[in-house]
Design a protein around this motif. Structure first.
Motif, PDB file in Angstrom:
ATOM      1  N   LEU A 136      -8.341 -12.811  73.309  1.00 16.38           N
ATOM      2  CA  LEU A 136      -9.001 -11.573  73.726  1.00 16.38           C
ATOM      3  C   LEU A 136      -9.470 -10.836  72.489  1.00 16.38           C
ATOM      4  CD1 LEU A 136      -7.934  -8.932  76.347  1.00 16.38           C
ATOM      5  CD2 LEU A 136      -8.459  -8.227  74.016  1.00 16.38           C
ATOM      6  N   THR A 137     -10.780 -10.567  72.423  1.00 18.24           N
ATOM      7  CA  THR A 137     -11.313  -9.711  71.364  1.00 18.24           C
ATOM      8  C   THR A 137     -11.907  -8.451  72.004  1.00 18.24           C
ATOM      9  OG1 THR A 137     -13.599 -10.572  71.257  1.00 18.24           O
ATOM     10  CG2 THR A 137     -11.910 -11.787  70.031  1.00 18.24           C
ATOM     11  N   TYR A 138     -11.789  -7.343  71.278  1.00 24.15           N
ATOM     12  CA  TYR A 138     -12.268  -6.053  71.790  1.00 24.15           C
ATOM     13  C   TYR A 138     -13.079  -5.371  70.702  1.00 24.15           C
ATOM     14  CZ  TYR A 138     -12.145  -1.062  72.947  1.00 24.15           C
ATOM     15  OH  TYR A 138     -12.486   0.239  73.194  1.00 24.15           O
ATOM     16  N   GLY A 139     -14.174  -4.737  71.116  1.00 23.69           N
ATOM     17  CA  GLY A 139     -14.973  -3.954  70.180  1.00 23.69           C
ATOM     18  C   GLY A 139     -16.399  -3.814  70.681  1.00 23.69           C
ATOM     19  N   PRO A 140     -17.288  -3.298  69.831  1.00 28.18           N
ATOM     20  CA  PRO A 140     -18.710  -3.238  70.169  1.00 28.18           C
ATOM     21  C   PRO A 140     -19.405  -4.517  69.708  1.00 28.18           C
ATOM     22  CG  PRO A 140     -18.330  -2.017  68.135  1.00 28.18           C
ATOM     23  CD  PRO A 140     -17.006  -2.609  68.544  1.00 28.18           C
ATOM     24  N   TYR A 141     -20.367  -4.978  70.481  1.00 28.16           N
ATOM     25  CA  TYR A 141     -21.063  -6.228  70.163  1.00 28.16           C
ATOM     26  C   TYR A 141     -22.558  -6.082  70.421  1.00 28.16           C
ATOM     27  CZ  TYR A 141     -16.301  -7.976  70.744  1.00 28.16           C
ATOM     28  OH  TYR A 141     -14.941  -8.154  70.642  1.00 28.16           O
ATOM     29  N   ALA A 142     -23.340  -6.939  69.757  1.00 33.33           N
ATOM     30  CA  ALA A 142     -24.746  -7.128  70.113  1.00 33.33           C
ATOM     31  C   ALA A 142     -24.823  -8.175  71.216  1.00 33.33           C
ATOM     32  CB  ALA A 142     -25.537  -7.595  68.893  1.00 33.33           C
ATOM     33  N   VAL A 143     -25.832  -8.061  72.082  1.00 37.31           N
ATOM     34  CA  VAL A 143     -26.018  -9.007  73.187  1.00 37.31           C
ATOM     35  C   VAL A 143     -27.441  -9.558  73.104  1.00 37.31           C
ATOM     36  CG1 VAL A 143     -25.972  -9.322  75.687  1.00 37.31           C
ATOM     37  CG2 VAL A 143     -24.402  -7.681  74.621  1.00 37.31           C
ATOM     38  N   VAL A 153     -26.225   1.434  67.861  1.00 38.98           N
ATOM     39  CA  VAL A 153     -27.217   1.124  66.824  1.00 38.98           C
ATOM     40  C   VAL A 153     -26.901   1.928  65.561  1.00 38.98           C
ATOM     41  CG1 VAL A 153     -29.663   1.218  66.190  1.00 38.98           C
ATOM     42  CG2 VAL A 153     -29.007   0.579  68.522  1.00 38.98           C
ATOM     43  N   ASP A 154     -26.631   3.219  65.742  1.00 36.52           N
ATOM     44  CA  ASP A 154     -26.299   4.095  64.612  1.00 36.52           C
ATOM     45  C   ASP A 154     -24.996   3.653  63.945  1.00 36.52           C
ATOM     46  OD1 ASP A 154     -28.552   5.519  65.316  1.00 36.52           O
ATOM     47  OD2 ASP A 154     -27.443   7.113  66.358  1.00 36.52           O
ATOM     48  N   PHE A 155     -24.020   3.261  64.769  1.00 38.84           N
ATOM     49  CA  PHE A 155     -22.729   2.807  64.248  1.00 38.84           C
ATOM     50  C   PHE A 155     -22.914   1.544  63.410  1.00 38.84           C
ATOM     51  CE2 PHE A 155     -18.461   0.706  65.326  1.00 38.84           C
ATOM     52  CZ  PHE A 155     -17.789   1.387  64.316  1.00 38.84           C
ATOM     53  N   ASP A 156     -23.699   0.598  63.913  1.00 39.50           N
ATOM     54  CA  ASP A 156     -23.974  -0.634  63.174  1.00 39.50           C
ATOM     55  C   ASP A 156     -24.636  -0.319  61.830  1.00 39.50           C
ATOM     56  OD1 ASP A 156     -24.333  -3.640  63.052  1.00 39.50           O
ATOM     57  OD2 ASP A 156     -26.436  -3.027  63.014  1.00 39.50           O
ATOM     58  N   ARG A 160     -23.067  -1.110  58.038  1.00 40.82           N
ATOM     59  CA  ARG A 160     -23.758  -1.950  57.056  1.00 40.82           C
ATOM     60  C   ARG A 160     -24.047  -1.179  55.770  1.00 40.82           C
ATOM     61  NH1 ARG A 160     -25.131  -6.769  59.479  1.00 40.82           N
ATOM     62  NH2 ARG A 160     -24.957  -6.745  61.758  1.00 40.82           N
ATOM     63  N   GLN A 161     -24.196   0.143  55.893  1.00 43.57           N
ATOM     64  CA  GLN A 161     -24.362   0.963  54.681  1.00 43.57           C
ATOM     65  C   GLN A 161     -23.067   1.021  53.886  1.00 43.57           C
ATOM     66  OE1 GLN A 161     -26.193   4.780  55.934  1.00 43.57           O
ATOM     67  NE2 GLN A 161     -27.974   4.075  54.772  1.00 43.57           N
ATOM     68  N   LEU A 168     -22.020  -5.079  63.753  1.00 45.44           N
ATOM     69  CA  LEU A 168     -21.778  -5.629  65.085  1.00 45.44           C
ATOM     70  C   LEU A 168     -22.257  -7.085  65.144  1.00 45.44           C
ATOM     71  CD1 LEU A 168     -21.463  -2.553  65.592  1.00 45.44           C
ATOM     72  CD2 LEU A 168     -22.520  -2.917  67.822  1.00 45.44           C
ATOM     73  N   ARG A 169     -21.416  -7.962  65.682  1.00 48.15           N
ATOM     74  CA  ARG A 169     -21.752  -9.383  65.809  1.00 48.15           C
ATOM     75  C   ARG A 169     -22.293  -9.655  67.207  1.00 48.15           C
ATOM     76  NH1 ARG A 169     -21.383  -9.528  60.439  1.00 48.15           N
ATOM     77  NH2 ARG A 169     -19.253  -9.234  59.691  1.00 48.15           N
ATOM     78  N   ASP A 170     -23.157 -10.655  67.286  1.00 48.55           N
ATOM     79  CA  ASP A 170     -23.754 -11.007  68.570  1.00 48.55           C
ATOM     80  C   ASP A 170     -22.809 -11.906  69.370  1.00 48.55           C
ATOM     81  OD1 ASP A 170     -25.625 -12.280  70.600  1.00 48.55           O
ATOM     82  OD2 ASP A 170     -26.995 -10.939  69.534  1.00 48.55           O
ATOM     83  N   ILE A 171     -22.688 -11.625  70.660  1.00 42.12           N
ATOM     84  CA  ILE A 171     -21.797 -12.416  71.508  1.00 42.12           C
ATOM     85  C   ILE A 171     -22.188 -13.892  71.490  1.00 42.12           C
ATOM     86  CG2 ILE A 171     -21.064 -12.820  73.906  1.00 42.12           C
ATOM     87  CD1 ILE A 171     -21.113  -9.760  74.290  1.00 42.12           C
ATOM     88  N   SER A 172     -23.483 -14.190  71.414  1.00 43.00           N
ATOM     89  CA  SER A 172     -23.911 -15.601  71.387  1.00 43.00           C
ATOM     90  C   SER A 172     -23.398 -16.310  70.136  1.00 43.00           C
ATOM     91  CB  SER A 172     -25.433 -15.706  71.483  1.00 43.00           C
ATOM     92  OG  SER A 172     -26.039 -15.067  70.386  1.00 43.00           O
TER      93      SER A 172
END
Length: 206
Positions: A136-143, A153-156, A160-161, A168-172
């Motif tokens: 189980l992984t939890y967090g925000p992701y790109a789809v 988007v702002d958080f990502d 990165r700054q 954020l990593r993409d689920i794919s």
């Protein structure tokens, strides 16, 4: 005993996902990778007494906090925390044996660590999980290459700054890492605050 506001907010919603997706009929063993303060593991252990929990952390200050929570709650189903670098191969994971775990839990690490940690997480989970075990992984992701809503988007961008290796990593992408290690994405659960739980199942050889 350190306290993270995010952990306090999300520990109960994540526990609900665990209750709904983890076998409660027999004793189980769980490894939490990147346990943070220790709030999650002590909360889960109080509710899921049939699971023997192994917390782990890379950060030394967090390891001390986990031990403070263990001392405070005196839970006999939480093992002493171990130092674990998720970017290293499983043989360096503090003596965790291959196919010894029913469950691996990883909360809010993937987006605030280098990609090597995510790759190591999937490599290691594929090794330490028993057949039919759950990651189980939890967090925000790109789809599919998209990040939503604007707050993510702002958080990502802010991540990165702070560190170009974060974000954020993409689920794919995670699905392809999983498949390389004998895991498949079984379920996506939408969570509060634009987060998700991803549940990956280790395929049995049968």
């Amino acid at each position: 005993m350190l306290s993270a506001a995010a952990a306090e907010r999300n520990k109960e919603p994540i526990l609900t996902v665990l209750r709904e997706n983890v076998n409660t009929g027999r004793p189980l063993r769980a490894l939490e990778i990147s346990s943070g303060t220790g709030q999650h593991v002590t909360h889960f252990a109080q509710a899921l007494r049939h699971i023997m929990w192994q917390p782990s952390e890379y950060d030394r200050q967090s390891l001390a906090s986990i031990e403070a929570y263990r001392a405070r709650y005196q839970l006999n189903n939480v093992m002493p925390a171990i130092h674990l670098d998720a970017s290293l191969p499983q043989k360096y994971w503090g003596g965790i044996q291959a196919e010894s775990m029913d469950l691996v839990v990883n909360i809010n690490m993937i987006h605030i660590s280098p990609m090597a940690c995510t790759e190591g997480l999937f490599n290691g989970a594929g090794a330490v999980l028993k057949p039919q075990g759950l990651l189980l992984t939890y967090g925000p992701y790109a789809v599919n290459g998209q990040i939503t809503p604007q707050s993510n988007v702002d958080f990502d961008h802010s991540l990165r700054q702070r560190n170009p290796e974060w974000g954020l990593r993409d689920i794919s992408l995670l699905c392809s890492l999983a498949q390389r290690n004998g895991l498949f994405l079984e379920k996506i659960v939408d969570m509060p605050a634009n987060n998700k739980c991803l549940l990956f199942r280790k395929e049995s050889l049968v």
